[in-house]
Design a protein around this motif. Structure first.
Motif, short mmCIF file in Angstrom:
data_model
loop_
_atom_site.label_atom_id
_atom_site.label_comp_id
_atom_site.label_asym_id
_atom_site.label_seq_id
_atom_site.Cartn_x
_atom_site.Cartn_y
_atom_site.Cartn_z
N GLY A 348 45.14 18.54 -38.82
CA GLY A 348 46.56 18.52 -39.13
C GLY A 348 46.85 19.09 -40.50
O GLY A 348 47.82 19.84 -40.69
N ALA A 349 46.00 18.75 -41.48
CA ALA A 349 46.19 19.27 -42.83
C ALA A 349 46.02 20.79 -42.85
O ALA A 349 46.78 21.51 -43.52
N ARG A 350 45.03 21.28 -42.11
CA ARG A 350 44.82 22.73 -42.05
C ARG A 350 46.04 23.42 -41.43
O ARG A 350 46.48 24.46 -41.90
N TRP A 351 46.57 22.80 -40.39
CA TRP A 351 47.74 23.36 -39.71
C TRP A 351 48.94 23.45 -40.67
O TRP A 351 49.67 24.43 -40.68
N ASP A 369 39.98 23.26 -33.03
CA ASP A 369 39.15 24.21 -33.80
C ASP A 369 38.41 23.49 -34.92
O ASP A 369 37.22 23.73 -35.16
N THR A 370 39.11 22.62 -35.61
CA THR A 370 38.48 21.86 -36.71
C THR A 370 37.38 20.95 -36.18
O THR A 370 36.29 20.88 -36.75
N PHE A 371 37.66 20.27 -35.08
CA PHE A 371 36.68 19.38 -34.48
C PHE A 371 35.41 20.14 -34.08
O PHE A 371 34.29 19.72 -34.39
N VAL A 372 35.57 21.27 -33.41
CA VAL A 372 34.41 22.05 -32.96
C VAL A 372 33.61 22.54 -34.16
O VAL A 372 32.37 22.46 -34.17
#
Length: 404
Positions: A348-351, A369-372
């Protein structure tokens, strides 16, 4: 005017303080987020004891390739680690067919125990030289969340099915790790039939062979393609589970006298580098193999399963062909866990910080994407050099080396 500026300034300071507090709380939640290495599983107290079923309960077969390029069917009489003792049933019956059910049918059921006891007919075979117990086809029927604990860890509320593409590999084999794959294990039981199964009457009449099998999964592909609100769509499962080395099969094909009681009692486990990861009995299955066959046969009419950009039916001919496997699904203890709160906060922060909202990128793909990326960085999934072992009580074992 001065008073208004004062109010605005006070409000601005308060808002900044609130935003600062939110940022601090989110940072602490991100910092203290759990980072599980794999899903925990429950294990029976007693160690798994492996052996053969008595011939009064089940006939255990294996196959080995002969010099003339045709398989010989063996009646297995002893299992000793990486070696079996067996009688060449093809030679004893004079049946040289490639189908083990045909060779078994040529033998006298009452004469099998005597054949197994005769001195001088046995010889030893290395498990590494045996063929997979799976049928030779490259279309199979996979099953999802058929064990309640795994359904819970996968956040699924129903059993679902999907087509699995690819041939079976032998009980001593390798699986390739790739830099773009999150490689996960699953131990399963599998069933094959001596005929095509187009109805439950066919299922009941068929001779059934049970064997140990595995199902590898590329979790990166699955998490990117899955429809979490409709697992029954099968989206992502065929692509994530279909590769030439993703279907290892045991060497022992067991034909029980009473398949239901035999299967219900069977225990099977997964070990990674000698450490137990999964432990189950088939009695825990939500649907037994008859129930799975019925579910599959009720979903044969539409091309609705996505694989490599095309839609496929669950089975090509509207039935479970004799060269297809019916898979049980796996138990709890796989590596994959859902995104943690740390992944969600970071995504969420990246978004927000990269203005994904302004560029038309949705929030959920950013979190995925962050999770992967975090899962690749963590090294939680199978790595080159790892050894995966699937073991069972009466179906032998499978050993898979994870290779570059």
């Amino acid at each position: 005017m001065h008073k208004g500026r004062h109010i605005v300034g006070t409000f601005g300071k308060a808002l900044s303080a609130i935003i600062g507090m939110i940022v601090i709380v989110l940072f602490l939640l991100w910092l203290t987020s759990p980072d599980p290495k794999f899903n925990p599983a429950s294990f029976e107290d007693a160690p798994l004891e492996s052996g053969l079923a008595p011939i009064s309960e089940a006939v255990t077969l294996a196959q080995v390739m002969q010099a003339n390029g045709t398989p010989a069917t063996l009646l297995v009489t002893k299992l000793d680690g990486d070696t079996i003792s067996a009688v060449d049933l093809s030679r004893a019956t004079g049946s040289q067919g490639a189908d083990p059910f045909v060779v078994l049918a040529a033998a006298s059921a009452s004469g099998l125990p005597e054949l197994a006891r005769q001195n001088g007919l046995e010889r030893e075979y290395a498990v590494a030289d045996l063929l997979p117990a799976a049928p030779r086809g490259e279309r199979h029927i996979g099953t999802g969340t058929n064990f309640p604990e795994h359904a819970e860890e996968a956040q699924s509320d129903a059993v679902f099915m999907f087509p699995k593409f690819g041939p079976a590999t032998p009980a001593r084999t390798t699986v390739k790790a790739r830099s773009d794959v999150l490689l996960d294990y699953e131990v399963e039981l599998c069933m094959r039939f001596d005929r095509a199964v187009a109805s439950l009457d066919d299922f009941d009449a068929a001779i059934k062979g049970v064997f140990l099998c595995g199902d590898f999964t590329d979790r990166a592909a699955l998490i990117r393609m899955i429809d979490p609100d409709n697992l029954d769509s099968g989206s992502g499962f065929s692509d994530a589970k279909s590769r030439a080395d993703f279907y290892p099969a045991g060497a022992l094909l067991v034909v029980p006298r009473d398949w239901q009681s035999f299967v219900a009692e069977e225990r099977f486990m997964t070990f990674v580098n000698g450490q137990p990861r999964q432990d189950a009995r088939a009695s825990e299955m939500t649907l037994d193999f008859r129930g799975l066959a019925g579910k599959a046969l009720g979903d044969m009419e539409r091309d609705r399963f996505l694989y490599q950009g095309r839609q496929y039916r669950l089975a090509p001919n509207g039935q479970i062909d004799a060269d297809m496997t019916l898979m049980s699904g796996t138990a709890e203890g796989v590596i994959f866990v859902a995104p943690t709160r740390g992944d969600i906060i970071e995504g969420g922060a990246r978004w927000l910080l990269t203005a994904g909202w302004a560029r038309g990128k949705e929030l959920v793909p950013s979190v995925i994407d962050t999770f992967v990326e975090n899962e690749f960085a963590s090294g939680h999934f199978l790595q080159p050099g790892d050894m995966v072992e699937y073991r069972s009580a009466r179906l032998g074992d499978i050993q898979i080396q994870v290779a570059e």
